[in-house]
Design a protein around this motif. Structure first.
Motif, PDB file in Angstrom:
ATOM      1  N   UNK A 150       0.829  -1.210   0.000  1.00 43.74           N
ATOM      2  CA  UNK A 150       0.000   0.000   0.000  1.00 43.74           C
ATOM      3  C   UNK A 150       0.858   1.252   0.000  1.00 43.74           C
ATOM      4  N   UNK A 151       1.954   1.225   0.736  1.00 42.93           N
ATOM      5  CA  UNK A 151       2.858   2.380   0.774  1.00 42.93           C
ATOM      6  C   UNK A 151       3.460   2.628  -0.601  1.00 42.93           C
ATOM      7  N   UNK A 152       3.829   1.569  -1.299  1.00 45.07           N
ATOM      8  CA  UNK A 152       4.361   1.704  -2.660  1.00 45.07           C
ATOM      9  C   UNK A 152       3.284   2.304  -3.573  1.00 45.07           C
ATOM     10  N   UNK A 153       2.052   1.828  -3.451  1.00 46.89           N
ATOM     11  CA  UNK A 153       0.964   2.360  -4.277  1.00 46.89           C
ATOM     12  C   UNK A 153       0.712   3.831  -3.965  1.00 46.89           C
ATOM     13  N   UNK A 154       0.780   4.201  -2.692  1.00 49.19           N
ATOM     14  CA  UNK A 154       0.576   5.595  -2.315  1.00 49.19           C
ATOM     15  C   UNK A 154       1.707   6.469  -2.846  1.00 49.19           C
ATOM     16  N   UNK A 155       2.928   5.986  -2.774  1.00 52.47           N
ATOM     17  CA  UNK A 155       4.071   6.744  -3.316  1.00 52.47           C
ATOM     18  C   UNK A 155       3.944   6.887  -4.829  1.00 52.47           C
ATOM     19  N   UNK A 182       3.674  10.434  -6.710  1.00 53.84           N
ATOM     20  CA  UNK A 182       4.655  10.781  -7.739  1.00 53.84           C
ATOM     21  C   UNK A 182       4.008  11.065  -9.083  1.00 53.84           C
ATOM     22  N   UNK A 183       3.017  10.274  -9.443  1.00 54.09           N
ATOM     23  CA  UNK A 183       2.299  10.508 -10.702  1.00 54.09           C
ATOM     24  C   UNK A 183       1.611  11.867 -10.690  1.00 54.09           C
ATOM     25  N   UNK A 184       0.946  12.184  -9.567  1.00 54.86           N
ATOM     26  CA  UNK A 184       0.255  13.471  -9.482  1.00 54.86           C
ATOM     27  C   UNK A 184       1.238  14.633  -9.476  1.00 54.86           C
ATOM     28  N   UNK A 185       2.370  14.463  -8.809  1.00 56.91           N
ATOM     29  CA  UNK A 185       3.403  15.501  -8.809  1.00 56.91           C
ATOM     30  C   UNK A 185       3.900  15.785 -10.224  1.00 56.91           C
ATOM     31  N   UNK A 186       3.777  14.788 -11.104  1.00 55.97           N
ATOM     32  CA  UNK A 186       4.222  14.943 -12.485  1.00 55.97           C
ATOM     33  C   UNK A 186       3.066  15.210 -13.454  1.00 55.97           C
ATOM     34  N   UNK A 187       1.913  15.594 -12.909  1.00 58.73           N
ATOM     35  CA  UNK A 187       0.813  16.037 -13.748  1.00 58.73           C
ATOM     36  C   UNK A 187      -0.238  15.027 -14.122  1.00 58.73           C
ATOM     37  N   UNK A 188      -0.092  13.783 -13.708  1.00 55.37           N
ATOM     38  CA  UNK A 188      -1.093  12.764 -14.045  1.00 55.37           C
ATOM     39  C   UNK A 188      -2.246  12.810 -13.043  1.00 55.37           C
ATOM     40  N   UNK A 189      -3.434  12.477 -13.522  1.00 57.58           N
ATOM     41  CA  UNK A 189      -4.582  12.351 -12.619  1.00 57.58           C
ATOM     42  C   UNK A 189      -4.724  10.880 -12.243  1.00 57.58           C
ATOM     43  N   UNK A 190      -5.151  10.644 -10.996  1.00 56.23           N
ATOM     44  CA  UNK A 190      -5.162   9.291 -10.452  1.00 56.23           C
ATOM     45  C   UNK A 190      -6.516   8.973  -9.824  1.00 56.23           C
ATOM     46  N   UNK A 205      -6.638  16.791  -4.443  1.00 60.22           N
ATOM     47  CA  UNK A 205      -8.070  16.553  -4.273  1.00 60.22           C
ATOM     48  C   UNK A 205      -8.876  17.758  -4.763  1.00 60.22           C
ATOM     49  N   UNK A 206      -8.430  18.953  -4.401  1.00 56.96           N
ATOM     50  CA  UNK A 206      -9.142  20.164  -4.792  1.00 56.96           C
ATOM     51  C   UNK A 206      -9.107  20.403  -6.302  1.00 56.96           C
ATOM     52  N   UNK A 207      -7.995  20.041  -6.932  1.00 54.04           N
ATOM     53  CA  UNK A 207      -7.859  20.206  -8.387  1.00 54.04           C
ATOM     54  C   UNK A 207      -8.484  19.046  -9.156  1.00 54.04           C
ATOM     55  N   UNK A 208      -9.039  18.087  -8.425  1.00 57.34           N
ATOM     56  CA  UNK A 208      -9.651  16.887  -9.014  1.00 57.34           C
ATOM     57  C   UNK A 208      -8.649  16.045  -9.795  1.00 57.34           C
ATOM     58  N   UNK A 209      -7.403  16.096  -9.353  1.00 53.35           N
ATOM     59  CA  UNK A 209      -6.377  15.223  -9.932  1.00 53.35           C
ATOM     60  C   UNK A 209      -6.365  13.872  -9.229  1.00 53.35           C
ATOM     61  N   UNK A 210      -7.039  13.800  -8.082  1.00 52.77           N
ATOM     62  CA  UNK A 210      -7.113  12.563  -7.304  1.00 52.77           C
ATOM     63  C   UNK A 210      -8.567  12.267  -6.993  1.00 52.77           C
ATOM     64  N   UNK A 211      -9.007  11.102  -7.428  1.00 49.93           N
ATOM     65  CA  UNK A 211     -10.319  10.586  -7.063  1.00 49.93           C
ATOM     66  C   UNK A 211     -10.069   9.379  -6.175  1.00 49.93           C
ATOM     67  N   UNK A 253      -9.634   9.417 -15.199  1.00 53.90           N
ATOM     68  CA  UNK A 253      -8.266   9.823 -14.871  1.00 53.90           C
ATOM     69  C   UNK A 253      -7.246   9.043 -15.687  1.00 53.90           C
ATOM     70  N   UNK A 254      -6.008   9.517 -15.645  1.00 52.22           N
ATOM     71  CA  UNK A 254      -4.930   8.908 -16.429  1.00 52.22           C
ATOM     72  C   UNK A 254      -4.549   7.516 -15.922  1.00 52.22           C
ATOM     73  N   UNK A 255      -4.603   7.329 -14.598  1.00 50.58           N
ATOM     74  CA  UNK A 255      -4.117   6.096 -13.983  1.00 50.58           C
ATOM     75  C   UNK A 255      -5.136   5.614 -12.952  1.00 50.58           C
ATOM     76  N   UNK A 256      -5.335   4.297 -12.880  1.00 47.33           N
ATOM     77  CA  UNK A 256      -6.159   3.688 -11.837  1.00 47.33           C
ATOM     78  C   UNK A 256      -5.250   2.826 -10.969  1.00 47.33           C
TER      79      UNK A 256
END
Length: 107
Positions: free
Chosen positions: A12-17, A21-29, A56-62, A92-95
């Motif tokens: 889970x920690x790897x998935x959270x990281x 990292x994906x969101x920090x680089x512009x991907x939505x998750x 969350x506020x930018x809707x990059x994370x669902x 989003x870009x990634x699930x």
């Protein structure tokens, strides 16, 4: 990608990281979890120093906590079908799904 390991091995920690990292680089998750409530997920991310409020506020994370949706009396295929019909899940870009088997029949 499939991340495997025993209980407490850090999957889970790897998935959270990975999500952070994906969101920090512009991907939505879209992050689906059978283990944490929304509050639990946010608290865990902040405990790892992953500030996710802006995502969350930018809707990059669902974030979709499905623990409460997993009715043990309902067939598993019914649950998977309900997820399949959730259009927002696929925008989003990634699930990321924990555990992997949750989405193994969705494609």
């Amino acid at each position: 990608m499939v991340i495997e390991g025993g209980s407490g091995s850090g999957k889970s920690t790897v998935c959270q990281r990975l999500a952070y990292g994906l969101m920090e680089n512009g991907a939505s998750v879209t992050y689906i979890s059978t283990q944490l409530t929304t509050k639990g997920f946010i608290n865990q991310m902040y405990s790892l120093n992953y500030g996710i409020a802006s995502f969350l506020l930018k809707k990059m994370l669902l974030y979709i906590p499905v623990l409460s949706l997993m009715d043990p009396s309902a067939p598993r295929l019914d649950f998977i079908e309900r997820l399949r019909e959730a259009e927002a899940l696929f925008k989003n870009d990634v699930i990321i799904s924990t555990p992997y088997l949750l989405l193994s029949n969705i494609a």
